[in-house]
Motif scaffolding. Sequence first.
Motif, PDB file in Angstrom:
ATOM      1  N   LEU A 522       0.854  -1.269   0.014  1.00  0.00           N
ATOM      2  CA  LEU A 522      -0.052  -0.120   0.173  1.00  0.00           C
ATOM      3  C   LEU A 522       0.883   1.400   0.031  1.00  0.00           C
ATOM      4  O   LEU A 522       1.959   1.190   0.595  1.00  0.00           O
ATOM      5  CB  LEU A 522      -0.793   0.155   1.232  1.00  0.00           C
ATOM      6  CG  LEU A 522      -1.988  -0.930   1.413  1.00  0.00           C
ATOM      7  CD1 LEU A 522      -2.570  -1.099   2.623  1.00  0.00           C
ATOM      8  CD2 LEU A 522      -2.815  -1.416   0.216  1.00  0.00           C
ATOM      9  N   TYR A 531      -7.540   1.722   1.771  1.00  0.00           N
ATOM     10  CA  TYR A 531      -7.878   0.419   1.836  1.00  0.00           C
ATOM     11  C   TYR A 531      -7.913  -0.041   3.474  1.00  0.00           C
ATOM     12  O   TYR A 531      -8.934  -0.776   3.407  1.00  0.00           O
ATOM     13  CB  TYR A 531      -6.445  -0.218   1.386  1.00  0.00           C
ATOM     14  CG  TYR A 531      -6.352  -1.867   1.426  1.00  0.00           C
ATOM     15  CD1 TYR A 531      -6.900  -2.436   0.120  1.00  0.00           C
ATOM     16  CD2 TYR A 531      -5.939  -2.436   2.434  1.00  0.00           C
ATOM     17  CE1 TYR A 531      -7.029  -3.716   0.126  1.00  0.00           C
ATOM     18  CE2 TYR A 531      -6.035  -3.974   2.437  1.00  0.00           C
ATOM     19  CZ  TYR A 531      -6.561  -4.451   1.193  1.00  0.00           C
ATOM     20  OH  TYR A 531      -6.634  -5.918   1.248  1.00  0.00           O
ATOM     21  N   GLN A 535     -11.882  -1.447   4.817  1.00  0.00           N
ATOM     22  CA  GLN A 535     -11.870  -2.946   5.020  1.00  0.00           C
ATOM     23  C   GLN A 535     -12.207  -3.116   6.591  1.00  0.00           C
ATOM     24  O   GLN A 535     -12.896  -4.189   7.019  1.00  0.00           O
ATOM     25  CB  GLN A 535     -10.504  -3.603   4.839  1.00  0.00           C
ATOM     26  CG  GLN A 535     -10.107  -5.024   4.941  1.00  0.00           C
ATOM     27  CD  GLN A 535      -9.162  -5.636   4.434  1.00  0.00           C
ATOM     28  OE1 GLN A 535      -9.446  -5.991   3.186  1.00  0.00           O
ATOM     29  NE2 GLN A 535      -7.944  -5.955   5.098  1.00  0.00           N
TER      30      GLN A 535
END
Length: 678
Positions: A522, A531, A535
């Motif tokens: 990332l 992200y 999540q």
Amino acid sequence: MAQSARRWRNAAAVMAAAGLLSLGLGTPGASAAEEPRIDLKVLVVDNGDSPVEAITEELRTTGIPYTTVDLNDSGRPTIDEAFLSDTVDGTPRARYQGVVLPNEAPFGTGSAEQTALETYERTFGIPQVDAYTWAHPGVGLDYTDAGGWAGTLDGREAAVTTAGGAGHFGYLDGPLAFEDNSPSVQESYGYVARPRAGFTSYVDIAVPGGTGRGSLVGEYAHDGRRELVVTFAYNHYQQQFRVLARGIVEWLTQGVHLGRSRNYFSVHVDDVFAPDSRWDTERNCTPGDFDCVGGDGEGTTPIRMTAADAVHAAQWQRDSGFTLDMVYNAGAGEEWKSENGNVDALTDQLLADKGEYRWVNHTYTHPFLGCVQDTSTVPWSCAKNADGSTRYVSRADISAEIRDNNLWAASHGLPVDSSELVTGEHSGLKTLPQQPDDNPNLAGALADNGVDWTASDNSREPQQRSVGSTLTVPRHPMNVYYNVGTSEEMTDEYNWIYTSKADGGSGVCENNPTSTCLDDPLDPATGFESYILPQEARTALGHAVGNDPRPHYVHQSNLAEDRLLYPVLDKVLADYRALYADNAPLENPRQSAIGTELKRRAAWQEAVADGDVTAYRVGTTVTVTAPSGTQIPVTAPEGTLKQLLLGTTAFGTPYAGERSAWTTPDALQTALTLRLPA
């Protein structure tokens, strides 16, 4: 005159029967004297596919008794009249209040078993759920080539129809997005089709590439029977199923069943008053930890909330309408204060706002309370006594850590429930692989201090268990790490854990079957927001909408510096409130209430498994017997009354358009009796 009265009585009987049928309570054409007994149990016909497994899991977690017939078992019982119904004390009995099938005709159209099942449903007014089937006239839908569509539903938005909102799906008032967690994986396939006569759609979706809307969930009424037809595939982990599961089960039982289900979300903030160590982005470890070679943490800056962070926390609670549980280490805070000029603006601010939080004892100085750790090797091991036995932290030392933290709270007016405890790192409980058993001194120390509920790590021990007279309360760890203060640090550590060695990571994910490596590391500047945050919010929301009361836990470091926790919680709360109606609020219980809920569930499941529960309805009367003292979970429509020895009282508390409660028979009664609304 007599003829007119007779006509009135006949009309009244028809209206009464129609009212009962709307609740699934009566036999077509039956008079009150002929009302059958319908047992409060569900029949599940299982072919091994995930949709049936998902509904079964919803029944189990709700607390609804069910019987499973495995179609893959050659020794399974035959579905015939004797299996489905009989007579009790001269009253016809339906053994099951609802039927779950993998599709509309798993035994084969026209077969003896399918005919017996359909006759049973028609005779007793029993509803049937078709867990997953395709769109065709046999289930009241047009074929998809007649203005419908079939394909992948990932990322598409469905909605509850007006009919669904007026019925058992009325707890939802926002669009329902199908999960799309990976662009390379098909996650949900479905059939979007136009209803025919006799079909009422409850959940629909705009026809992709076409016009109008097509059904995904709806009721097909035909031949004196009712089927709930689901035309998309799912499993019990997927959010779209978890959100719709309540409505499916309430339709199946017509809102009258054993068990109860609510949505829960509680968050524990550990290490309050204490500092937390910081992740070293160069060495990819946390200085001070046993496995961080090359330094003991001296010279590194720990992460600790400031007074401004405390002000922000209190204001965030007011704005969000959500209460955090502050899990505190008073002694560690006192140590920090003595090392910093005996001034501590953070503690002063938290104490000024102490009434705004719930507080949980985390021990005075956060020591490891299991075996005495031998740190001469990496990983550490349990130190041994001269006779080779494991050396454990003493009962007196454990007790002092609990007691001193309570005494500090009392002297500072901190509102603490002394029955609750979270030990540092959940220590004292077994810690694999080094310590396979609980510290034998733990149970006594917990009893010494009146601890009824001690936290455990849900990722290690998901089930509640006993530690002496104390019960554990499993907590979900959140992937917002204790040793990071900034989003860049968080992303760096996340990359280290979840990338392959070839990409500069630890490679742990390559050898762990429950983990998946990131395709690429990332971006440190954007990875958290793009992200990790969505999540983690999705995972937490999945727990919240799955009737899971277990709390989540993070650390005070997550309220400091970049304040990483807030955007995660903001998304969980916003997504929930956008989806659910006001009649289904997100409940926010404290640790003792969660422990009580889990304890009651375990006792209930045991009573059901042992065959010690009898529950049925005759007309508008529900009767339940269970072992003396057992709390009975029941869900029933608004307007339901509980029968007392003398008179009645309103039953339960409202949630999601119905009423539910853990309850027992009234004094001097041997059975619980409820009066349903006519």
